[in-house]
Write an enzyme that holds these catalytic residues in place. Sequence first.
Site, mmCIF file in Angstrom:
data_model
loop_
_atom_site.group_PDB
_atom_site.id
_atom_site.type_symbol
_atom_site.label_atom_id
_atom_site.label_comp_id
_atom_site.label_asym_id
_atom_site.label_seq_id
_atom_site.Cartn_x
_atom_site.Cartn_y
_atom_site.Cartn_z
ATOM 1 N N PHE B 11 0.839 -1.202 0.000
ATOM 2 C CA PHE B 11 0.000 0.000 0.000
ATOM 3 C C PHE B 11 0.874 1.253 0.000
ATOM 4 C CE2 PHE B 11 -3.564 2.721 1.650
ATOM 5 C CZ PHE B 11 -4.446 2.434 0.623
ATOM 6 N N THR B 99 3.845 -4.443 -4.418
ATOM 7 C CA THR B 99 4.903 -4.282 -3.422
ATOM 8 C C THR B 99 6.187 -3.878 -4.151
ATOM 9 O OG1 THR B 99 5.547 -6.621 -3.506
ATOM 10 C CG2 THR B 99 3.807 -6.026 -1.957
ATOM 11 N N VAL B 155 5.868 -2.578 -17.273
ATOM 12 C CA VAL B 155 6.674 -1.832 -18.241
ATOM 13 C C VAL B 155 5.965 -0.523 -18.571
ATOM 14 C CG1 VAL B 155 7.737 -1.854 -20.538
ATOM 15 C CG2 VAL B 155 7.539 -3.989 -19.249
ATOM 16 N N LYS B 227 12.896 -4.907 -17.794
ATOM 17 C CA LYS B 227 11.800 -4.620 -18.735
ATOM 18 C C LYS B 227 12.049 -5.271 -20.090
ATOM 19 C CE LYS B 227 10.850 -0.363 -16.232
ATOM 20 N NZ LYS B 227 11.223 1.065 -16.100
ATOM 21 N N GLY B 325 5.026 7.077 -12.127
ATOM 22 C CA GLY B 325 4.003 7.954 -11.560
ATOM 23 C C GLY B 325 2.987 7.127 -10.799
#
Lengths: 347, 347
Positions: B11, B99, B155, B227, B325
């Site tokens: 969280f 997480t 990604v 990635k 973000g």
Amino acid sequence: MTEYKIALVGFGGVNRGLAQLIAERNATWQAELGFSLSIVGVTDLFLGSIIDRNGLDASTLASLPAAKGAFAQLPGGSAEAFNEAVIKQSGADIVAEATFTNPVDGEPAATFCRWALEAGKHVVTTNKGPIALHGAELKQLAKANGVAFEYEGSVMSGTPVLRLANKTLAGAEVRGFEGILNGTSNYVLTRMEEGLSFDEAVAKAQELGYAEADPSADVDGYDVRLKVVILANELLDAHLQVSDVACNGIRGISSADIERVRDSGARWKLIGSARREDDGSVRASVEARLLPSWHPLIGISGATNAVSFETALLGAVTVSGPGAGRIETAFALLSDIVAIHASRHKA
Amino acid sequence: MTEYKIALVGFGGVNRGLAQLIAERNATWQAELGFSLSIVGVTDLFLGSIIDRNGLDASTLASLPAAKGAFAQLPGGSAEAFNEAVIKQSGADIVAEATFTNPVDGEPAATFCRWALEAGKHVVTTNKGPIALHGAELKQLAKANGVAFEYEGSVMSGTPVLRLANKTLAGAEVRGFEGILNGTSNYVLTRMEEGLSFDEAVAKAQELGYAEADPSADVDGYDVRLKVVILANELLDAHLQVSDVACNGIRGISSADIERVRDSGARWKLIGSARREDDGSVRASVEARLLPSWHPLIGISGATNAVSFETALLGAVTVSGPGAGRIETAFALLSDIVAIHASRHKA
């Protein structure tokens, strides 16, 4: 495994490209996409028509000479274009409409779409005319007949623009978009940045086959305007008519305008855009704009097209890719069929 | 209308962002996406945990103080993180795992995913660790249990990369990709183009919160490497381990290197890439490359990320958008749930 029977309406570069892809890749598609395609009819105003409910050979069709009435050379073919019979009587599950774009009334393509939808056939099309001018009516007709109406190729050929925004950005809240939606005008601007005059750059575009003898649809923004109407109505739930969109092209941009900003990193681009305003209305335009160096579309040069979506949750998301091309646009039809297949065969 | 019960594991910013979106937008989603979400459990190693099978108030959760054991302040909450109970016993249909990324063994996130999938719950995650390190195993586990395992946010946060390639480009035959997949290193290079030294640019990135105190994962390419493994395994059906990917970062790029190419239009970028070779093998790397001025990724500046897919039928298709973000990544979880919903509710 599924086999869809498909009728091809209009047999210029795009549907011929699709026939070529079918000839080369049908077996792969069975394995990788879960379906194959069988061409049961083709019609073209210039070439004539042919129907075989048992399936036509895609390779033979793809290599048909581009001669008037050429379908008469094939067994069972005719020099006459029996459009209605091919659409309604060939046993097709899907009609691929790829005739010429008529920006005035969308005909005859709109009628071809209506015939197919009313007959309970899915329609896939790359044609801007019917979508920009009769999109709402045709979508309603598809819904009433329980079939799909897909038109990814009407904007930026096979580059996934409509489906990117509608499917993968669902929930991100698209507020508006800005696009470089015409490769010819963008090519002209790019060449002008390299020192050519407007007239020289247009001549170069004509030489390469990008621009028509009359370049007006490209350089005056009319082509972009149709795409803006399609995108705005689709993504912003606008109800725009073509005449609602102010339209200015790139004729007003001089070499001096371009020279003046050369060192600033800013670039002139023909931008088609629409945005939902706070009052709920949608404002759309086509115009040459001076983009600042940090703009997401600043790097889009030459014949490449791009759309930048403004979203509430992600900010700007931009997709670029080909805006035209025979195989690129044929792929748009394939991608529409992939979407139809997926919507009917869930995980 | 459908309501999915969701458990939030971890969280920090991302799942807290999702709680905020649920608080603000659940009613809109009912109308526009066809479902709403009810949070039935939350667990976090620092904050503790809470379960209520009847649904927790999303707004209360979103505004929980970021204090150790803070869930103990809520009725029924605990300062202890009962991860297994929240995942298995909260009655969740979907577990949202967000997480921290552990690049060594993917734990404990991988275990959280296994618990959820084995209990027959869909999993959505933004965590690179479990996907890069245990992706094949977890996908298999999801399949065996008849549930979905979605990870668009692993990604480029919510920018649709995996789904763009897998869904909207299906049939276009993706052959490879090149990506700018780390915003921090791209920001450092952009600032170096503006005249800062490497150390000054890194300090600036740290000041803005882009870079960690130890910037190694970003500037040495390790983040990009995870990635690349995810994209290559997903889009090219490769079976790459992290150690299969040669990895070099941007420390070797000097201000002099950047100065030298300034006027050519070329730019140094940290590129993660993979490509299927003619012999069927997949080669992948992370390295600083000097991109020519016409390259599709040339305009990607600052913290923006982008991937350019090389396809057989469309040539290059490029998508750019945010790479990080809080809300942008929370949207990735939402987009995964949209995909799960769509796959279970036919047109």
